[in-house]
Design an enzyme around this catalytic site. Structure first.
Site, short mmCIF file in Angstrom:
data_model
loop_
_atom_site.label_atom_id
_atom_site.label_comp_id
_atom_site.label_asym_id
_atom_site.label_seq_id
_atom_site.Cartn_x
_atom_site.Cartn_y
_atom_site.Cartn_z
N VAL A 1 0.83 -1.21 0.00
CA VAL A 1 0.00 0.00 0.00
C VAL A 1 0.87 1.27 0.00
O VAL A 1 0.65 2.19 -0.79
CB VAL A 1 -0.97 -0.01 1.22
CG1 VAL A 1 -1.75 1.30 1.29
CG2 VAL A 1 -1.92 -1.19 1.13
N SER B 1 -4.25 -9.98 -2.99
CA SER B 1 -3.41 -8.79 -2.76
C SER B 1 -3.86 -8.04 -1.51
O SER B 1 -3.07 -7.32 -0.89
CB SER B 1 -3.43 -7.86 -3.97
OG SER B 1 -4.76 -7.43 -4.21
N CYS C 1 -10.99 -1.52 2.07
CA CYS C 1 -11.14 -1.60 0.61
C CYS C 1 -12.54 -2.06 0.17
O CYS C 1 -13.10 -1.52 -0.77
CB CYS C 1 -10.07 -2.52 0.03
SG CYS C 1 -9.86 -4.03 0.98
N ASN D 1 -8.31 -3.12 -5.33
CA ASN D 1 -8.33 -2.92 -3.87
C ASN D 1 -7.10 -2.22 -3.34
O ASN D 1 -7.12 -1.62 -2.27
CB ASN D 1 -8.51 -4.27 -3.16
CG ASN D 1 -7.61 -5.35 -3.71
OD1 ASN D 1 -7.74 -5.73 -4.89
ND2 ASN D 1 -6.69 -5.84 -2.91
N ARG E 1 -10.71 4.22 12.44
CA ARG E 1 -11.81 4.51 11.50
C ARG E 1 -13.12 4.86 12.20
O ARG E 1 -13.89 5.68 11.71
CB ARG E 1 -12.03 3.32 10.58
CG ARG E 1 -10.96 3.15 9.54
CD ARG E 1 -11.26 1.96 8.66
NE ARG E 1 -10.15 1.68 7.78
CZ ARG E 1 -9.78 0.45 7.42
NH1 ARG E 1 -10.44 -0.60 7.85
NH2 ARG E 1 -8.76 0.28 6.61
N HIS F 1 -11.01 -6.64 -6.06
CA HIS F 1 -12.11 -7.24 -5.30
C HIS F 1 -13.42 -7.13 -6.10
O HIS F 1 -13.66 -6.12 -6.78
CB HIS F 1 -12.33 -6.50 -3.98
CG HIS F 1 -11.25 -6.70 -2.95
ND1 HIS F 1 -10.23 -7.60 -3.09
CD2 HIS F 1 -11.08 -6.10 -1.73
CE1 HIS F 1 -9.46 -7.54 -2.00
NE2 HIS F 1 -9.95 -6.64 -1.17
N1 NAP Z 1 -7.62 0.58 3.09
C1 NAP Z 1 -7.58 -0.69 2.78
O1 NAP Z 1 -8.52 -1.23 2.35
C2 NAP Z 1 -6.36 -1.47 2.88
C3 NAP Z 1 -6.00 -2.35 1.87
C4 NAP Z 1 -4.86 -3.06 2.03
C5 NAP Z 1 -4.12 -2.84 3.18
N2 NAP Z 1 -4.54 -1.99 4.13
C6 NAP Z 1 -3.80 -1.69 5.35
O2 NAP Z 1 -2.67 -0.90 4.97
C7 NAP Z 1 -1.59 -1.23 5.78
C8 NAP Z 1 -0.41 -1.61 4.91
O3 NAP Z 1 -0.69 -2.77 4.17
P1 NAP Z 1 0.46 -3.47 3.32
O4 NAP Z 1 -0.16 -4.63 2.65
O5 NAP Z 1 1.18 -2.45 2.52
O6 NAP Z 1 1.39 -4.01 4.52
P2 NAP Z 1 2.90 -4.53 4.47
O7 NAP Z 1 3.27 -4.96 3.10
O8 NAP Z 1 3.00 -5.48 5.60
O9 NAP Z 1 3.77 -3.23 4.80
C9 NAP Z 1 3.73 -2.62 6.05
C10 NAP Z 1 4.76 -1.50 6.07
O10 NAP Z 1 4.62 -0.83 7.31
C11 NAP Z 1 5.88 -0.66 7.90
N3 NAP Z 1 5.71 -0.65 9.36
C12 NAP Z 1 5.20 -1.60 10.15
N4 NAP Z 1 5.21 -1.22 11.44
C13 NAP Z 1 5.74 0.03 11.45
C14 NAP Z 1 6.06 0.95 12.47
N5 NAP Z 1 5.80 0.71 13.74
N6 NAP Z 1 6.62 2.13 12.10
C15 NAP Z 1 6.88 2.40 10.80
N7 NAP Z 1 6.61 1.56 9.79
C16 NAP Z 1 6.07 0.39 10.12
C17 NAP Z 1 6.70 -1.84 7.41
O11 NAP Z 1 8.06 -1.51 7.52
P3 NAP Z 1 9.24 -2.47 6.97
O12 NAP Z 1 9.13 -2.43 5.48
O13 NAP Z 1 10.48 -1.79 7.45
O14 NAP Z 1 8.98 -3.80 7.57
C18 NAP Z 1 6.21 -1.96 5.98
O15 NAP Z 1 6.91 -1.10 5.12
C19 NAP Z 1 -2.09 -2.34 6.72
O16 NAP Z 1 -2.51 -1.74 7.91
C20 NAP Z 1 -3.24 -2.92 5.99
O17 NAP Z 1 -4.18 -3.53 6.83
C21 NAP Z 1 -5.63 -1.29 3.98
#
Ligand code: NAP
Length: 354
Positions: free
Chosen positions: A18, A162, A132, A332, A103, A247
């Protein structure tokens, strides 16, 4: 009226699927950012859309002097939003958070710009991006709600891997390769192999609504908050399917006022963020893969890489009064997460709220 700033200093927290898509979308849509700083858990260089970014370790001081922060870190107590979200606000930054942590917080507007951009007027520095599945559903339903007031929604989702993260994409692809090679599948991301399978469970069980999983409860609560009707009846069944990205949702909607299929089509054809793909009579010979103008109905690959919600299969529900069925698909990771967050920022700029 205060002078609108031309260039903003922007932070993206998290550079997973994301976060990196947010950086990409900010550049694609030419958001007026004079700087984009990326924070994560460890320092390194990341390349996104041909540009190299120095990733720094997240820390409260990193937010000083910045205007806007997109949070795309993990959720929960050790996640970036809980650790640094309100701290960033206290340092003068406007936060747009992608996760679930805030939220439903009454201080936090939950915004899909095509639907409830007005809610931004009351922001207190912290704005949330919906889940999403909720986002694409409210984009498709808002025009119907405005015209005929929705009383009840019954939705079934078909959610791509994804949404779980990049590891789930890799796992699905590997399982398909293993299957083709006659090997036994290996799985880690879900409770069973996802290839040639599906799972009617997304996230954990919540005791609040007995029998419902968390993704389903999000759809109920977030839809009520965005559409501004706490009594709206919503029932959701969320299913993970072996689709890489995009999705899909089958939605049944009951309204206070009768809306014909033709009226619903007209409304959706001109609705912002919607592409109507509803040509049930189209000649089979004219069908052309991935071209929405030559398709009878939407499907996930049509939405992959796009920012709109594709809507079709609009028909009268013959079993209930004032009820319609429809089907929608959306990317999504883009509209469901990154694009919606960037659109919120664009709306803040447009309304001089940043
Ligand atoms: N709005 C929506 O519908 C939607 C859709 C998909 C995902 N999401 C949400 O969006 C977020 C990201 O999803 P993703 O799939 O991109 O996750 P991801 O691939 O697991 O990436 C998470 C990122 O956050 C960083 N991170 C984790 N803890 C942290 C902290 N304490 N301080 C700073 N950075 C931190 C990680 O750092 P490192 O790279 O250094 O490990 C990584 O870069 C999640 O919360 C997910 O639930 C929302």
């Amino acid at each position: 009226m205060a002078q609108r700033k031309k260039d903003y200093r922007v932070i993206v927290v998290g550079v997973g699927m994301v976060g990196s898509m947010m950086v990409r979308v900010l550049r694609e849509r030419k958001f007026p950012a004079k700087e984009i700083k990326i924070l994560a858990t460890r320092e390194r260089i990341e390349e996104i859309a041909g540009r190299k970014y120095q990733v720094k370790v997240a820390d409260a001081q990193e937010f000083d002097g910045f205007d806007l922060a997109f949070f795309a870190g993990t959720e929960g107590a050790s996640g970036a939003s809980k650790l640094y979200g309100w701290e960033a606000v206290s340092r003068g930054v406007v936060v747009i958070d992608n996760g679930k942590d805030f939220r439903m917080d009454p201080r936090v507007p939950l915004v899909v710009p095509e639907v409830n951009a007005e809610a931004l007027k009351r922001h207190q520095g912290f704005i949330a991006n919906p889940n999403c599945s909720t986002t694409q559903m409210v984009v498709a339903l808002a025009p119907i709600h405005r015209a005929a007031r929705i009383k009840r929604i019954v939705v079934s989702t078909y959610q791509a891997v994804s949404g779980t993260g990049s590891k789930a994409r890799v796992e699905l692809e590997q399982q398909v390769r293993d299957w083709a090679a006659g090997k036994k599948p290996v799985w880690e991301q879900y409770v069973a192999p996802i290839a040639f399978n599906l799972m009617p469970q997304i996230a954990g069980l919540k005791h609040e609504f007995p029998g419902y999983y968390e993704e389903e409860i999000k759809m109920v609560k977030e839809t009520r908050k965005i559409l501004g009707d706490p009594r709206l009846q919503v029932s959701a069944t969320c299913v993970r399917v072996p689709v890489l990205n995009g999705h899909s949702e089958a939605i049944n909607v009951q309204t206070a006022k009768k809306l014909s299929v033709a009226q619903a089509r007209r409304l959706l054809a001109k609705a912002p963020g919607v592409v109507l793909v509803d040509q049930p009579d189209l000649d089979q010979k004219k069908l052309k893969f991935l071209d929405p103008r030559r398709s009878r109905w939407p499907y996930p690959q049509m939405a992959d890489g796009r920012d709109e919600v594709f809507v079709g299969r609009i028909r009268e529900d013959l079993s209930a009064k004032n009820a319609l069925d429809l089907f929608c698909v959306s990317d999504n990771i883009r509209k469901g997460a990154a694009t919606n967050a960037v659109q919120i920022a664009e709306e803040l700029v447009k309304r001089n709220l940043l």
